[in-house]
Design an enzyme around this catalytic site. Structure first.
Site, PDB file in Angstrom:
ATOM      1  N   HIS A 212     -26.932 -18.210 -15.676  1.00 48.92           N
ATOM      2  CA  HIS A 212     -25.982 -18.253 -14.555  1.00 48.92           C
ATOM      3  C   HIS A 212     -25.343 -16.897 -14.329  1.00 48.92           C
ATOM      4  O   HIS A 212     -25.151 -16.453 -13.180  1.00 48.92           O
ATOM      5  CB  HIS A 212     -24.903 -19.303 -14.835  1.00 48.92           C
ATOM      6  CG  HIS A 212     -25.306 -20.692 -14.445  1.00 48.92           C
ATOM      7  ND1 HIS A 212     -25.506 -21.073 -13.142  1.00 48.92           N
ATOM      8  CD2 HIS A 212     -25.552 -21.790 -15.211  1.00 48.92           C
ATOM      9  CE1 HIS A 212     -25.853 -22.345 -13.092  1.00 48.92           C
ATOM     10  NE2 HIS A 212     -25.902 -22.814 -14.339  1.00 48.92           N
TER      11      HIS A 212
ATOM     12  N   TYR B  21     -56.409 -23.702 -11.848  1.00 48.36           N
ATOM     13  CA  TYR B  21     -57.544 -23.264 -12.654  1.00 48.36           C
ATOM     14  C   TYR B  21     -58.798 -24.105 -12.436  1.00 48.36           C
ATOM     15  O   TYR B  21     -59.865 -23.766 -12.961  1.00 48.36           O
ATOM     16  CB  TYR B  21     -57.174 -23.304 -14.138  1.00 48.36           C
ATOM     17  CG  TYR B  21     -56.113 -22.291 -14.503  1.00 48.36           C
ATOM     18  CD1 TYR B  21     -56.403 -20.939 -14.542  1.00 48.36           C
ATOM     19  CD2 TYR B  21     -54.818 -22.709 -14.788  1.00 48.36           C
ATOM     20  CE1 TYR B  21     -55.427 -20.009 -14.864  1.00 48.36           C
ATOM     21  CE2 TYR B  21     -53.834 -21.793 -15.117  1.00 48.36           C
ATOM     22  CZ  TYR B  21     -54.144 -20.437 -15.149  1.00 48.36           C
ATOM     23  OH  TYR B  21     -53.184 -19.529 -15.471  1.00 48.36           O
TER      24      TYR B  21
END
Length: 456
Positions: free
Chosen positions: A250, A365
Site C-alpha cells: 500500500h 502455453y
C-alpha cells in the site's frame, strides 16, 4: 535445577493399566480351582440328609436288612422326586456291602468326602452324589451314600475348569480387550494432536486441539496446551508478515501513483522519449506486481467469514466465459466439462481467482487445446485443467511452481513468465479451502493441474 519428585502420570496410567489387566486375568484363572473346591465341599442339603437319616433309622430298627438277602430292598428307591435313587452302604472298612460294583464317580466322591471330613453333596456331569451319613447297628459303624441320576446344569466355572484350552484363549482375549481399551484411551489424544498438526500444516492457522484433549491433566493435556500456544504464535507471526507485505505494498502505491502522474503530465506536454516510455513500462509492471502482492496478502488474511455452499458452475461462470473468449481470440479451443449438480462450500472470489490464473496460464502455453473438467470423487471434488503445450521439463519446477516469486527456467523472461505470484495466489486460495493442488506433465505433452477440494 529442581527435579520433580511427582511420578509421571502417563507412567502411572500404563503401570495401573497393565497391572490391573494382568491381575484380573490371574485372579480369574486362579479362582477357578477355588470355586471348584468350594463347590466340591458344599454341605449336605437338609432334604438329602433327612433322606439318608430315614434309611439309616430303618436299618437300625430292622438290623436284618444288613443281611445280604435283604440288600435288594434298599439298593434302589424309585420314588424320590420321580428319579431313581441308588443307595450305597459301606462298612467300617470302607467297603460297599450292598453292591458288587462301584462306579468311578462314586469312588471319586468317597475320596472327596473323606478330604472334606463332613457330609457333602456334589453334582457330577450326569449324577448327584451325596453323603456320608454315619450310623451304628449291631455294634458296627456304617456309612450311607446316595446317588441320583440328575442332568441339571453344573455351575459355569466347571465348564472353564474342564476346558483349559478354551479358558486360556478367553483369558488371552480378555487381556487383549483390556489392553486395547487402554491403548485407545492413550491413543485418542495422540490422534487428536496428529490431526491438529496435519490441519495446521495444510494452512489452517486457526485450527486448535479440541478442548477435551487440552483440558486433560496429564502430559497429553500439557502437550495440547503447548501445541495451541505454538499455533497462536505461528498464526500471529504469519499474519504479521502478511500484514507487513500488504502495508508495504500500500505504501508503495503512493509514490508509484505520483510517478505515473508525472509521466502522464510529461506525455501531455509532448516530452515523450524512449527513456520516458521505458519508465512508463516499468511503472506499469511495478503497479501490476504490487497488485499481485496485495491480492496474495488478501487471500491469506481474509478468510474469517464462513464458506458458502454453491454450485461449482455458478462460482466459475464469469471466469469460464472470459477464458472461453480469450481462447477464441487466440484461435484455441477450450473444452468445459463441469456438471451442474456439483456442490461444495467455497470462498467464491478466491476460488474463481485461482481457477482464472490456471486457465490463463493454460491458454498462454497451449498449442491448440485446453480443457477443464470437474467430478465428484468420494469426499472431494476433483478439478482438472489440462493443456497441450510443452509442459515443464524439470521435475523440481513441477514441485516449486506454486511458491511465491518462483518461475520455471522456461519462463524466466518477464514478458512471458510474470513474477511468479499468480500460482502462489492460486495455491493460497486452495489451501484456504483445505484442498490440495499438484501439477504433472501430461502425455504425450502438456501440463495437467489437479485440484482436490473437500465437499463437506
Amino acid at each position: 535445577m529442581i527435579l520433580s519428585t511427582t511420578p509421571n502420570r502417563i507412567f502411572i496410567k500404563l503401570l495401573l493399566g497393565f497391572w490391573l489387566c494382568s491381575s484380573l486375568i490371574i485372579a480369574a484363572v486362579g479362582l477357578l480351582p477355588l470355586l471348584q473346591q468350594n463347590h466340591d465341599q458344599a454341605p449336605l442339603p437338609p432334604h438329602l440328609e433327612s433322606l439318608l437319616s430315614r434309611i439309616a433309622n430303618r436299618i437300625v430298627e430292622q438290623p436284618d436288612l444288613l443281611e445280604e438277602r435283604h440288600f435288594r430292598h434298599f439298593r434302589e428307591l424309585k420314588n424320590f422326586r420321580g428319579k431313581p435313587l441308588r443307595i450305597y452302604l459301606l462298612n467300617d472298612q470302607g467297603q460297599v456291602i450292598n453292591r458288587d460294583r462301584m462306579s468311578r464317580g462314586m469312588r471319586r466322591f468317597i475320596l472327596m468326602a473323606e478330604e472334606a471330613n463332613h457330609p457333602i453333596s456334589h453334582q457330577f456331569k450326569n449324577e448327584l452324589i451325596f453323603g456320608p451319613y454315619e450310623f451304628s447297628a449291631r455294634g458296627k459303624s456304617y456309612s450311607l451314600y446316595g446317588r441320583i441320576d440328575d442332568h441339571h446344569p453344573r455351575p459355569w466355572f466347571f465348564f472353564f475348569a474342564e476346558n483349559k484350552l478354551l479358558t486360556l484363549s478367553l483369558a488371552i482375549l480378555l487381556s487383549g480387550l483390556l489392553c486395547g481399551l487402554l491403548a485407545w484411551h492413550l491413543g485418542k489424544p495422540l490422534r487428536s494432536l496428529k490431526q491438529s498438526a496435519e490441519t495446521l500444516a495444510k494452512g489452517d492457522l486457526k485450527h486448535r486441539v479440541d478442548a477435551s484433549t487440552s483440558k486433560r491433566t496429564d502430559e497429553f493435556g500439557q502437550l495440547a496446551q503447548a501445541f495451541n500456544g505454538m499455533a497462536d504464535a505461528v498464526e500471529n507471526m504469519v499474519n504479521s508478515q502478511q500484514r507487513l507485505i500488504s502495508d508495504i505494498s500500500h505504501e508503495l502505491r503512493t509514490p508509484l501513483t505520483r510517478l505515473q502522474l508525472a509521466l502522464a503530465l510529461a506525455r501531455k506536454k509532448e516530452q515523450s522519449s524512449s527513456e520516458i516510455e521505458r519508465i512508463g513500462y516499468e511503472a506499469e509492471q511495478l503497479d501490476q506486481m504490487i497488485g499481485e502482492l496485495l491480492e496474495l496478502s488478501r487471500v491469506k488474511l481474509n478468510f474469517n467469514d464462513s464458506k458458502h455452499s454453491l454450485a461449482l458452475n455458478e462460482t466459475l461462470t464469469q471466469v469460464l466465459d472470459d477464458a472461453d473468449f480469450e481462447a477464441e481470440q487466440q484461435q484455441k479451443q477450450l473444452a468445459i466439462e463441469i456438471d451442474d449438480d456439483i456442490m461444495l462450500p467455497t470462498y467464491p472470489r478466491p476460488l474463481a481467482r485461482a481457477v482464472e490464473n490456471l486457465l490463463r496460464n493454460a491458454i498462454r502455453y497451449a498449442d491448440k487445446q485446453i480443457s477443464i473438467s470437474a467430478r465428484n470423487n468420494g469426499p472431494t471434488v476433483e478439478l482438472i485443467i489440462l493443456d497441450d503445450g510443452p509442459g515443464i521439463e524439470d521435475e523440481q519446477d513441477l514441485l516449486s511452481i506454486f511458491e511465491p516469486f518462483y518461475r520455471p527456467q522456461t519462463a524466466r523472461e518477464r514478458e512471458s513468465g510474470g513474477w511468479g505470484l499468480g500460482l502462489a495466489i492460486t495455491k493460497a486460495a486452495i489451501d484456504a479451502h483445505q484442498g490440495t493442488i499438484r501439477a504433472s506433465n501430461a502425455q504425450p505433452h502438456g501440463l495437467k493441474v489437479t485440484i482436490s477440494l473437500p465437499r463437506y
